[in-house]
Design a protein around this motif. Structure first.
Motif, PDB file in Angstrom:
ATOM      1  N   ARG A 115      -7.337  46.090  -3.955  1.00  0.00           N
ATOM      2  CA  ARG A 115      -8.435  45.917  -3.003  1.00  0.00           C
ATOM      3  C   ARG A 115      -9.602  46.842  -3.363  1.00  0.00           C
ATOM      4  O   ARG A 115     -10.771  46.420  -3.352  1.00  0.00           O
ATOM      5  CB  ARG A 115      -7.952  46.198  -1.575  1.00  0.00           C
ATOM      6  CG  ARG A 115      -9.063  46.116  -0.524  1.00  0.00           C
ATOM      7  CD  ARG A 115      -8.509  46.246   0.885  1.00  0.00           C
ATOM      8  NE  ARG A 115      -7.777  45.043   1.240  1.00  0.00           N
ATOM      9  CZ  ARG A 115      -8.313  43.920   1.682  1.00  0.00           C
ATOM     10  NH1 ARG A 115      -9.642  43.830   1.804  1.00  0.00           N
ATOM     11  NH2 ARG A 115      -7.574  42.887   1.980  1.00  0.00           N
ATOM     12  N   THR A 136     -14.475  37.171   5.021  1.00  0.00           N
ATOM     13  CA  THR A 136     -13.988  36.043   4.220  1.00  0.00           C
ATOM     14  C   THR A 136     -12.477  35.902   4.371  1.00  0.00           C
ATOM     15  O   THR A 136     -11.957  34.783   4.528  1.00  0.00           O
ATOM     16  CB  THR A 136     -14.359  36.240   2.744  1.00  0.00           C
ATOM     17  OG1 THR A 136     -15.780  36.351   2.628  1.00  0.00           O
ATOM     18  CG2 THR A 136     -13.874  35.086   1.891  1.00  0.00           C
ATOM     19  N   GLU A 137     -11.778  37.000   4.351  1.00  0.00           N
ATOM     20  CA  GLU A 137     -10.321  36.956   4.520  1.00  0.00           C
ATOM     21  C   GLU A 137      -9.947  36.437   5.906  1.00  0.00           C
ATOM     22  O   GLU A 137      -8.988  35.665   6.061  1.00  0.00           O
ATOM     23  CB  GLU A 137      -9.736  38.353   4.297  1.00  0.00           C
ATOM     24  CG  GLU A 137      -9.827  38.811   2.845  1.00  0.00           C
ATOM     25  CD  GLU A 137      -9.456  40.269   2.670  1.00  0.00           C
ATOM     26  OE1 GLU A 137      -8.999  40.631   1.586  1.00  0.00           O
ATOM     27  OE2 GLU A 137      -9.626  41.051   3.636  1.00  0.00           O
ATOM     28  N   ARG A 138     -10.700  36.838   6.917  1.00  0.00           N
ATOM     29  CA  ARG A 138     -10.428  36.355   8.284  1.00  0.00           C
ATOM     30  C   ARG A 138     -10.573  34.846   8.350  1.00  0.00           C
ATOM     31  O   ARG A 138      -9.741  34.155   8.956  1.00  0.00           O
ATOM     32  CB  ARG A 138     -11.386  37.029   9.276  1.00  0.00           C
ATOM     33  CG  ARG A 138     -11.086  36.678  10.742  1.00  0.00           C
ATOM     34  CD  ARG A 138     -12.198  37.127  11.662  1.00  0.00           C
ATOM     35  NE  ARG A 138     -13.435  36.349  11.455  1.00  0.00           N
ATOM     36  CZ  ARG A 138     -13.615  35.124  11.935  1.00  0.00           C
ATOM     37  NH1 ARG A 138     -12.669  34.511  12.633  1.00  0.00           N
ATOM     38  NH2 ARG A 138     -14.768  34.498  11.713  1.00  0.00           N
ATOM     39  N   LEU A 162     -15.607  31.545  -0.042  1.00  0.00           N
ATOM     40  CA  LEU A 162     -14.588  31.701  -1.069  1.00  0.00           C
ATOM     41  C   LEU A 162     -15.050  31.147  -2.413  1.00  0.00           C
ATOM     42  O   LEU A 162     -14.469  31.462  -3.446  1.00  0.00           O
ATOM     43  CB  LEU A 162     -13.301  30.991  -0.620  1.00  0.00           C
ATOM     44  CG  LEU A 162     -11.957  31.502  -1.172  1.00  0.00           C
ATOM     45  CD1 LEU A 162     -11.768  32.976  -0.863  1.00  0.00           C
ATOM     46  CD2 LEU A 162     -10.808  30.683  -0.601  1.00  0.00           C
ATOM     47  N   VAL A 184      -9.618  37.177  -4.107  1.00  0.00           N
ATOM     48  CA  VAL A 184      -9.366  37.318  -2.671  1.00  0.00           C
ATOM     49  C   VAL A 184      -7.948  36.875  -2.337  1.00  0.00           C
ATOM     50  O   VAL A 184      -7.213  37.558  -1.610  1.00  0.00           O
ATOM     51  CB  VAL A 184     -10.391  36.506  -1.863  1.00  0.00           C
ATOM     52  CG1 VAL A 184     -10.003  36.478  -0.379  1.00  0.00           C
ATOM     53  CG2 VAL A 184     -11.784  37.101  -2.027  1.00  0.00           C
ATOM     54  N   LEU A 188      -4.779  39.166  -0.772  1.00  0.00           N
ATOM     55  CA  LEU A 188      -4.045  38.773   0.432  1.00  0.00           C
ATOM     56  C   LEU A 188      -2.566  38.564   0.129  1.00  0.00           C
ATOM     57  O   LEU A 188      -1.691  38.917   0.946  1.00  0.00           O
ATOM     58  CB  LEU A 188      -4.646  37.487   1.005  1.00  0.00           C
ATOM     59  CG  LEU A 188      -6.011  37.611   1.680  1.00  0.00           C
ATOM     60  CD1 LEU A 188      -6.558  36.234   2.023  1.00  0.00           C
ATOM     61  CD2 LEU A 188      -5.909  38.474   2.942  1.00  0.00           C
ATOM     62  N   ARG A 193       0.147  39.093   3.228  1.00  0.00           N
ATOM     63  CA  ARG A 193      -0.457  38.361   4.348  1.00  0.00           C
ATOM     64  C   ARG A 193      -0.428  36.859   4.135  1.00  0.00           C
ATOM     65  O   ARG A 193      -0.466  36.084   5.086  1.00  0.00           O
ATOM     66  CB  ARG A 193      -1.881  38.853   4.575  1.00  0.00           C
ATOM     67  CG  ARG A 193      -1.935  40.342   4.940  1.00  0.00           C
ATOM     68  CD  ARG A 193      -3.318  40.940   4.736  1.00  0.00           C
ATOM     69  NE  ARG A 193      -4.261  40.469   5.737  1.00  0.00           N
ATOM     70  CZ  ARG A 193      -5.564  40.732   5.710  1.00  0.00           C
ATOM     71  NH1 ARG A 193      -6.069  41.439   4.693  1.00  0.00           N
ATOM     72  NH2 ARG A 193      -6.368  40.279   6.666  1.00  0.00           N
ATOM     73  N   ARG A 212       0.149  31.257   5.501  1.00  0.00           N
ATOM     74  CA  ARG A 212       0.260  32.591   6.085  1.00  0.00           C
ATOM     75  C   ARG A 212       1.717  33.034   6.023  1.00  0.00           C
ATOM     76  O   ARG A 212       2.634  32.238   6.210  1.00  0.00           O
ATOM     77  CB  ARG A 212      -0.219  32.597   7.532  1.00  0.00           C
ATOM     78  CG  ARG A 212      -1.678  32.266   7.722  1.00  0.00           C
ATOM     79  CD  ARG A 212      -2.098  32.510   9.173  1.00  0.00           C
ATOM     80  NE  ARG A 212      -1.152  31.914  10.124  1.00  0.00           N
ATOM     81  CZ  ARG A 212      -1.107  32.221  11.415  1.00  0.00           C
ATOM     82  NH1 ARG A 212      -1.944  33.117  11.907  1.00  0.00           N
ATOM     83  NH2 ARG A 212      -0.239  31.624  12.208  1.00  0.00           N
TER      84      ARG A 212
END
Length: 403
Positions: A115, A136-138, A162, A184, A188, A193, A212
């Motif tokens: 990261r 962006t991750e959210r 993205l 990205v 994650l 995640r 997820r």
């Protein structure tokens, strides 16, 4: 026979090869009945090249039936196996029960570095920052919550951010425009995640759908104390691969030497004498092993590129002739498909474009061994069928045989 006075037990190369044959499910009498048994016996299967997972399991399952349905059941239906980033920043397939230990001991520290590196690269080559990355991750996680699973391309369509690009390596020979998508998703995934689900296409495909972690069959890895996690991983590894040197352990885990030594102390590992120097075994593994005492029948195997047996140790002289390295490895140290006879690598194999499985022996193993190796090649060809498998990392002998 344990330690006597100040002397330590000597475990020679022949005994190590006998252990390998049984503990890695390669000797005929030790073959497994499930994909979970194979993965558990080997600790983790290299998953960078998806086909290697299926080939590794297929080489170790009892009977002639192929492993495809068995591995897919364990990975995508039961969730008893998971695919995740682990040791040495490499993707592995491993038992779901081991995932928390790998995450806490290895993946989490690597994810922190990954990261930080991504944010640094974005700052140097774009206007994006940590806040942009978090948003962006959210959005990616929110989209997966709605869809259940999606490919990278599908996520890029749903989350335009993205598809953004940045300038990588500005001012260097490596300078070039890169997409943020893979970076990205990698972060994650390393953080646990999101997880890789079913691939697009056949079992040889590396184009995975993402989900997820909370929605995966095995769920997200539960939190463990890093020291406890390192001890659990080392204990499992020594049970499968011991004895091993400190250098072997440091290389396989990718940890700092202080972490390796701490984990060895935590499990009470005891020193033994190997040809390479001092090795370590678990405290209940000092006695002459049953594998050696029973003198298992000689065994043959055709193992895939990046197989965990071939890649299990940094020092490989006890099962690989150094003169054969140039033919069997690429320039980055990745091993190609190998032919084994009774605990030693004796050649390599490949699949030609017409589907034929061919192999070449680099060592004279005799007529009986040659027949056993031929039988394994026939067994492999029988379940692969019409599928074509080309290793992601090509090696000199594999390229020559497959031409």
């Amino acid at each position: 026979m344990g330690e006597t006075g100040t002397s330590t037990r000597t475990i020679d190369a022949a005994e190590r090869r006998a252990r390998l044959g049984v503990r890695h499910r390669l000797a005929a009498r030790a073959r497994a009945g499930s994909a979970e048994e194979v993965a558990g016996s080997l600790v983790a299967l290299h998953g960078t090249d998806p086909a290697s997972v299926f080939l590794a399991v297929g080489a170790r399952l009892a009977g002639k039936a192929g492993p495809v349905a068995e591995v897919e059941r364990a990975l995508y239906e039961d969730g008893s196996l998971v695919r995740m980033h682990g040791m040495r920043h490499t993707v592995f397939v491993l038992p779901a029960a081991l995932a928390p230990a790998v995450q806490a001991s290895t993946s989490d520290p690597a994810a922190v570095r990954e990261r930080a590196t991504l944010i640094q690269h974005l700052a140097a080559g774009s206007d994006f920052d940590a806040a942009w990355l978090a948003e962006t991750e959210r959005l990616v996680l929110a989209e997966l919550a709605v869809r259940g699973e999606a490919t990278g391309a599908e996520l890029g369509t749903a989350v335009p951010a993205l598809r953004s690009t940045y300038l990588y390596g500005k001012g260097t020979r490596q300078e070039g425009v890169q997409s943020v998508a893979s970076r990205v998703l990698r972060v994650l995934g390393m953080e646990g995640r999101i997880v890789r689900g079913r691939p697009q296409g056949t079992w040889t495909s590396s184009r995975f759908r993402w989900a997820r972690s909370a929605d995966a069959p095995s769920g997200p890895p539960s939190a463990l104390d890093p020291a406890t996690a390192r001890a659990e991983l080392i204990q499992r590894w020594l049970r499968a691969c011991g004895p091993a040197t400190e250098a072997d352990l440091k290389w396989w885990t990718g940890w700092k030497v202080t972490d390796v030594r701490g984990a060895l102390a935590a499990v009470g590992a005891l020193p033994v004498t190997l040809d390479e120097g001092t090795g370590f075994v678990l405290p209940d593994d000092l006695d002459p092993v049953a594998e050696r005492a029973a003198e298992p029948e000689p065994w043959a195997a055709l193992l895939p590129a990046l197989d965990p047996t071939a890649m299990g140790w940094q020092e490989r002289g006890w099962y690989l002739d150094p003169e054969h390295r140039a033919a069997l490895y690429d320039r980055s140290g990745n091993i190609g498909p190998t032919v084994w006879w009774d605990g030693r690598i004796v050649g390599g194999w490949a699949q030609r474009t017409d589907g034929e499985i061919v192999h070449r022996l680099l060592t004279d193993v005799g007529a009986a061994a040659g027949r056993a190796i031929d039988a394994e090649a026939e067994r492999l060809a029988g379940w692969i069928g019409d599928v074509r498998v080309t290793p992601r990392f090509r090696t000199p002998l594999e390229r020559e045989l497959g031409a």
